[in-house]
Design an enzyme around this catalytic site. Structure first.
Site, short mmCIF file in Angstrom:
data_model
loop_
_atom_site.label_atom_id
_atom_site.label_comp_id
_atom_site.label_asym_id
_atom_site.label_seq_id
_atom_site.Cartn_x
_atom_site.Cartn_y
_atom_site.Cartn_z
N CYS A 274 0.86 -1.36 -0.09
CA CYS A 274 0.02 0.04 -0.10
C CYS A 274 0.71 1.37 -0.01
O CYS A 274 0.47 2.17 -0.75
CB CYS A 274 -0.85 0.13 1.11
SG CYS A 274 -0.26 0.06 2.90
N HIS A 333 -2.98 0.90 6.66
CA HIS A 333 -3.22 1.08 5.48
C HIS A 333 -2.78 2.39 4.94
O HIS A 333 -3.10 3.38 5.70
CB HIS A 333 -4.47 0.61 4.94
CG HIS A 333 -4.81 0.76 3.59
ND1 HIS A 333 -3.96 0.27 2.54
CD2 HIS A 333 -5.99 1.24 2.85
CE1 HIS A 333 -4.37 0.35 1.31
NE2 HIS A 333 -5.35 1.07 1.45
N ASP A 356 -7.12 5.81 -3.50
CA ASP A 356 -6.31 4.76 -3.07
C ASP A 356 -5.97 3.80 -4.33
O ASP A 356 -7.08 3.27 -5.02
CB ASP A 356 -7.28 3.94 -2.25
CG ASP A 356 -6.36 2.76 -1.26
OD1 ASP A 356 -5.32 2.45 -1.90
OD2 ASP A 356 -7.03 2.29 -0.34
#
Length: 706
Positions: A274, A333, A356
């Site tokens: 991530c 995250h 994202d």
């Protein structure tokens, strides 16, 4: 009279670069921002006569057309108009004429061709003057990406390094990241990313016409930074095996990744997780002129079935049952936020937007996420574009633990429901500190407003009917959950439990902890304690079990007892991942059938210090001293330092470290010659085949040479 010809063009790169905050982009092409004038000078073969006017044409993309706003034809004018392309004659001396051109603040961004011809009775063909690049303009009040604070523009648009926060909620660690948006060829690569999207491949002219809109651009980049649907930039890997590629923790910035993708003819770069996706996306969007930052959410929910709960199934030792647990709660995250107006939603939702690029769930058939308005998330308006339910769950889902029995029945186990969405963090403007921005995403945990917003989001997601009938949610694995089943809390047990770290958990050392149990009643109780421990990835996915033991504890009235736990280095060293994380679990079974699950995430500490030996000045070599420590109780060799820093080094530097005895400290010195002034980030990784990378960074303030 001789025909008028352009003999030379001066793009005034220095003057325009300073005015447009684009002077850091390398290369010969002019780079300017939309909604703002730029100047250039034309050398002509003779003076421009009073009845002669120059007509300019700008065009971008294939099949450029005025109907699609990818082409504009205009002549010099004395009138200022903000909504169209315009040219003004600034000055004329004999054969030299200076013009200023201005684009509308909603112009399509990208590579433009500029050409000109003379407006007179005789027909003239267009003369190509050259190419320039037009970017978004956070300095222009009429641009959708306008950001009012100069300090924030310096940080979120122009800063080419940053900090990504990782670790666990109780032990947040800062990692340096080199965004490098002004490095050689990066702007060209970022524009190439837009030309590799499936929508451009299908219909390039229409795709380019949408590039005035930050919602469109950011959504496209979110999909292209991962490789799942479109041969995008980075390929994800969460299995802990990185053969045939680079471990996600070995990257120190975006530049090497973007260069590798571009030079490899758009073959996805292996591998990312991530923070890598977020780092690369931040580079691309800052490069294109959109204010962007990297955000870390600790205890981040991945809710696969949109029921606003993370349902974790465990056995009688508290071990996660992977085949039953589709949802997950990651230690952390990382995503991005970009700042722009939401014309599609209305002004209440302007400002920071979540994006994202990590490929978790599909959005309209493609692995991407956002832009989702942070305000909409805080207010529970999850029905608004784009991907509100997924982002809302990441920071608000309830964490529900189920004990899965051998007869395939399940029962709720008491655990902390406040775990999800903690310490939402980003780098401070103008400093290395961590800023907690949790309050931008949600109201205070447990407050009346927070529960109201949660109920509002549930209603929008599940369309609960007025008759009160229960809305059923279908799980991917075929099990059905009822909303009131989820909202019924587990029985609060008559004991509390907590893991306590007795000594700092250090890489290469034994771990010493205790499980502290306290009785809350005035009667004696017997507690069966089933302990388990595993090395894990940062997604909390178990890799290997390193602890498995049971204890029976007798607790007197309101008594506290400690169960000592020791895990030797030899127990975890073979199975420790580069995340350096261990998860401990204790399933406590109390006399009356009460159950309590206690969990503890541990990140192992390491050691590195970096010191600059003197003032740093552009063009002058300066020494750097790095102090490293062999964390192991055995001799290690084949270690090295990997060094990187935009404006400090061209590319990466590798320095051998001599063999180190057990627990030995060593000083390694080397020199760097800065070539850019201002605050610069130097990253140093201590790399060894014997233990995970140890990462460090330092900010160096580089002065201009006198």
């Amino acid at each position: 009279m001789a025909g008028l010809r352009v003999t030379e063009v001066d793009w005034q790169r220095l003057r325009n670069g300073t005015a447009h905050h684009t002077q850091e982009y390398p290369g010969s092409n002019l780079v300017v921002r939309r909604g703002q004038r730029f100047t250039f000078t034309l050398e002509l073969n003779r003076p421009l006569e009073s009845e002669e006017t120059l007509i300019f044409t700008v065009e971008t993309g294939p099949q450029a057309s005025e109907a699609l706003h990818t082409k504009a034809v205009f002549q010099t004018s004395e009138l200022e108009r903000g909504d169209t392309w315009m040219a003004v004659k600034e000055a004329q001396t004999e054969n030299t004429t200076t013009f200023s051109l201005a684009s509308p603040p909603n112009a399509v961004i990208g590579r433009y061709q500029l050409s000109t011809r003379v407006s007179s009775r005789r027909k003239h063909s267009d003369r190509k003057l050259g190419e320039f690049v037009l970017l978004f303009n956070p300095w222009c009040p009429e641009d959708d990406v306008f950001l009012d604070s100069e300090e924030e523009r310096q940080e979120y648009v122009l800063n080419d390094s940053g900090i990504i926060f990782r670790g666990v909620e109780k032990r947040i660690r800062a990692q340096g990241w080199n965004f490098g948006q002004f490095e050689e060829d990066i702007l060209n690569i970022c524009l190439s990313i837009l030309d590799r999207t499936p929508s451009y491949q299908d219909d390039p002219a229409t795709d380019v016409s949408h590039r005035h809109d930050p919602v469109y651009i950011t959504r496209a980049v979110s999909a292209m930074v991962n490789s799942n649907n479109d041969r995008g930039v980075v390929q994800g890997q969460w299995q802990g095996k990185y053969g045939g590629g680079t471990s996600p923790l070995h990257w120190r910035g975006s530049v090497a990744i973007l260069h590798k993708w571009f030079k490899g003819r758009f073959k996805p770069v292996k591998y990312g997780q991530c923070w890598v996706f977020a780092g690369v996306m931040c580079t691309v969007l800052r490069c294109l002129g959109i204010a962007t930052r990297v955000v870390s959410n600790f205890n981040s929910a991945h809710d696969t079935d949109r029921n606003l709960s993370v349902d974790k199934y465990v056995d009688s030792f508290g071990r996660t049952l992977e085949d039953l647990t589709e949802d997950s709660m990651w230690n952390f995250h990382v995503w991005n936020e970009s700042w722009f107006a939401r014309r599609d939603l209305g002004p209440s939702y302007n400002g920071w937007q979540v994006l994202d690029a990590t490929p978790q769930e599909e959005s309209e058939g493609v692995f991407r996420c956002g832009p989702a308005s942070v305000t909409a998330i805080r207010e529970g308006d999850v029905h608004l574009a784009h991907d509100g339910p997924f982002v809302f769950a990441e920071v608000n889902a309830d964490y529900i633990t189920w004990l899965w029995n051998e007869d395939e029945s399940r029962e709720r186990v008491y655990s902390d429901t406040k775990k999800i969405g903690r310490c939402i963090s980003t780098k401070a403007v103008g400093s290395d500190s961590r800023v907690d921005i949790t309050s931008l995403y949600k109201y205070p945990e447990g407050s009346r407003k927070e529960r109201q917003v949660y109920s509002k989001a549930v209603k929008k997601l599940f369309s609960v009917e007025a008759s009160g009938r229960r809305a059923r949610v279908r799980r991917g694995g075929g099990r059905g959950l009822w909303r009131d089943d989820l909202l019924q809390p587990a029985t609060k047990p008559s004991i509390t439990g907590k893991f306590k770290v007795l000594e700092p958990p250090v890489l290469g050392h034994d771990l010493k902890l205790a499980l502290c149990l306290t009785s809350l009643t005035s009667r004696a109780q017997r507690v069966q304690v089933n302990l388990s421990g595993a090395t894990i990835l940062y997604t909390r996915r178990p890799v290997a079990e390193i602890l498995h033991e049971s204890h029976t504890v007798k607790l007197g009235p309101e008594e506290e007892k400690k169960i000592p736990i020791a895990i030797s280095y030899s127990q975890y060293k073979e199975d420790l991942t580069e995340d350096k994380k261990i998860l401990l679990a204790a399933m406590c079974l109390v006399t009356k059938g009460e159950k309590l699950l206690v969990e503890k995430d541990i990140t192992l500490e390491d050691f590195i210090t970096i010191k600059v030996l003197g003032p740093a000045v552009v063009g002058v070599a300066v020494g750097v001293e790095v102090m490293v420590l062999n964390p192991l109780s055995e001799r290690v060799k084949d270690c090295s330092l990997m060094v990187e820093g935009s404006g400090l080094l061209q590319g990466q530097l590798s320095i051998d470290v001599p063999s180190l005895d057990p627990q030995e400290k060593a000083s390694v010195q080397f020199k760097i010659t800065p070539f850019k002034s201002g605050p610069r980030q130097l990253q140093v990784d201590f790399v060894s085949p014997h233990f995970p990378d140890i990462k460090g960074f330092v900010i160096i303030h580089v002065a201009t040479a006198k």
